[in-house]
Enzyme design. Structure first.
Site, PDB file in Angstrom:
ATOM      1  CG  ASN A 258      -1.934  -0.892   1.478  1.00  0.00           C
ATOM      2  OD1 ASN A 258      -2.697  -1.603   1.392  1.00  0.00           O
ATOM      3  ND2 ASN A 258      -1.125  -2.301   2.040  1.00  0.00           N
TER       4      ASN A 258
ATOM      5  CG  HIS B 125       3.709  21.303  16.679  1.00  0.00           C
ATOM      6  ND1 HIS B 125       3.277  20.701  14.934  1.00  0.00           N
ATOM      7  CD2 HIS B 125       2.716  20.478  17.220  1.00  0.00           C
ATOM      8  CE1 HIS B 125       2.530  20.814  15.899  1.00  0.00           C
ATOM      9  NE2 HIS B 125       1.811  20.281  17.332  1.00  0.00           N
TER      10      HIS B 125
HETATM   11  C1  23J Z   1      -1.649  21.878  16.299  1.00  0.00           C
HETATM   12  C2  23J Z   1      -2.315  23.070  16.573  1.00  0.00           C
HETATM   13  C3  23J Z   1      -2.740  22.518  17.937  1.00  0.00           C
HETATM   14  C4  23J Z   1      -2.444  21.532  18.497  1.00  0.00           C
HETATM   15  C5  23J Z   1      -1.886  20.956  17.939  1.00  0.00           C
HETATM   16  C6  23J Z   1      -1.508  20.408  16.542  1.00  0.00           C
HETATM   17  C7  23J Z   1      -1.478  19.408  18.805  1.00  0.00           C
HETATM   18  O1  23J Z   1      -2.756  19.088  19.690  1.00  0.00           O
HETATM   19  C8  23J Z   1      -0.838  18.396  17.688  1.00  0.00           C
HETATM   20  O2  23J Z   1      -0.568  16.980  17.944  1.00  0.00           O
HETATM   21  O3  23J Z   1       0.694  18.767  17.965  1.00  0.00           O
HETATM   22  S1  23J Z   1      -3.566  21.437  20.391  1.00  0.00           S
HETATM   23 MN    MN Z   2       0.703  16.877  17.954  1.00  0.00          MN
END
Ligand code: 23J
Ligand code: MN
Length: 257
Positions: free
Chosen positions: A62, A79
């Site tokens: 897949n 992030h």
């Molecule tokens: C992007 C914006 C807010 C949040 C999140 C991502 C996550 O919880 C994540 O998975 O990193 S709260």
């Molecule tokens: Mn996350």
């Protein structure tokens, strides 16, 4: 016997158990839902290439599509805007992916109040009973939320005021980031922040403070009830996505029986 030969023997004898903390990854795996106008991630999906047929007579395989933050996953410092100069998920040192873990059980509190927030005092009370937080280790925050993991609506627990899931207070997130030797926090919920954390100051404090301090997050863990308060060894295995902000991860705990 060499140390790792002893470990292999203990695993074979059942004296050390491997507990899988990972949620199965499928189209049904719950994902975070942010309100308008924010972009949202996608569900995991399989896309079949061949299954012992004319497309590939002897093989099944897949393609997959997934969000980086889908299912049990790892949050890398980059992030969050506070960690924008920090590590992407491929840059997290492998030596930090095997680390001690302690478990704080707040399932009773979160069961009584879905908006329950962990405070520094809860963690300090835990250390009075169980000893210091582990240097370079994880705090795994048990809330019992994994019992809802097979029912997306119950897991996300949203009403007209937004999602209601347990998390950490602003002060607790700041304190863990700045005052403890922890490497990160692992949770059973869809993200490391509380459901109501969009309205905190700062918004999403767990992401903001921990990732800003170069620390990590782990989400959608299960089976934390099978771990001791201290003494487990955690193996977190995110994919080394170059430039990635996170990754679905297999998360295993080694536990002495
Ligand atoms: C992007 C914006 C807010 C949040 C999140 C991502 C996550 O919880 C994540 O998975 O990193 S709260
Ligand atoms: Mn996350």
């Amino acid at each position: 016997m060499a140390l790792l030969e002893q470990l292999a023997a203990a695993l074979a004898a059942g004296e050390v158990e491997v507990v899988d903390l990972t949620a199965p990854l499928s189209e049904a795996t719950p994902i975070l839902q942010l309100p308008e106008p924010f972009a949202n991630t996608r569900h995991f999906a399989l896309h079949e290439l061949s299954r012992y047929d004319e497309r590939g007579p002897a093989w099944y395989w897949n393609d997959i599509t997934t969000g980086e933050h889908t299912g049990t996953h790892f949050d890398a410092p980059v992030h969050w805007v506070t960690g924008r100069d920090g590590a992407d998920v491929s840059q997290v040192p492998a030596g930090q992916l095997v680390a001690p873990a302690v478990v704080l059980d707040a399932a009773a509190e979160a069961g009584a109040d879905p908006d329950f927030l962990l405070e520094p005092d809860h963690i300090l009370a835990w250390t009075k009973t169980h000893g210091p937080l582990p240097e370079g280790g994880w705090l795994l925050y048990r809330t019992g939320w994994d019992s809802r993991a097979d029912d997306a609506a119950a897991f996300l627990n949203a009403d007209e005021t937004g999602p209601h899931t347990p998390g950490l207070s602003v002060e607790c997130a700041r304190w863990i980031a700045e005052e403890t030797p922890l490497i990160g926090v692992g949770v059973e919920t869809v993200g490391t922040d509380a459901g109501a954390a969009h309205g905190f100051d700062p918004a999403f404090p767990c992401h903001s403070f921990l990732l800003g301090a170069g620390k990590y997050g782990l989400t959608q863990l299960r089976n934390l009830d099978r771990l001791p308060p201290r003494g487990a060894l955690l193996v977190a295995a995110p994919l080394p996505i170059v430039g990635g902000s996170g990754s679905p991860s297999r998360v295993l705990a080694l536990v002495e029986r």
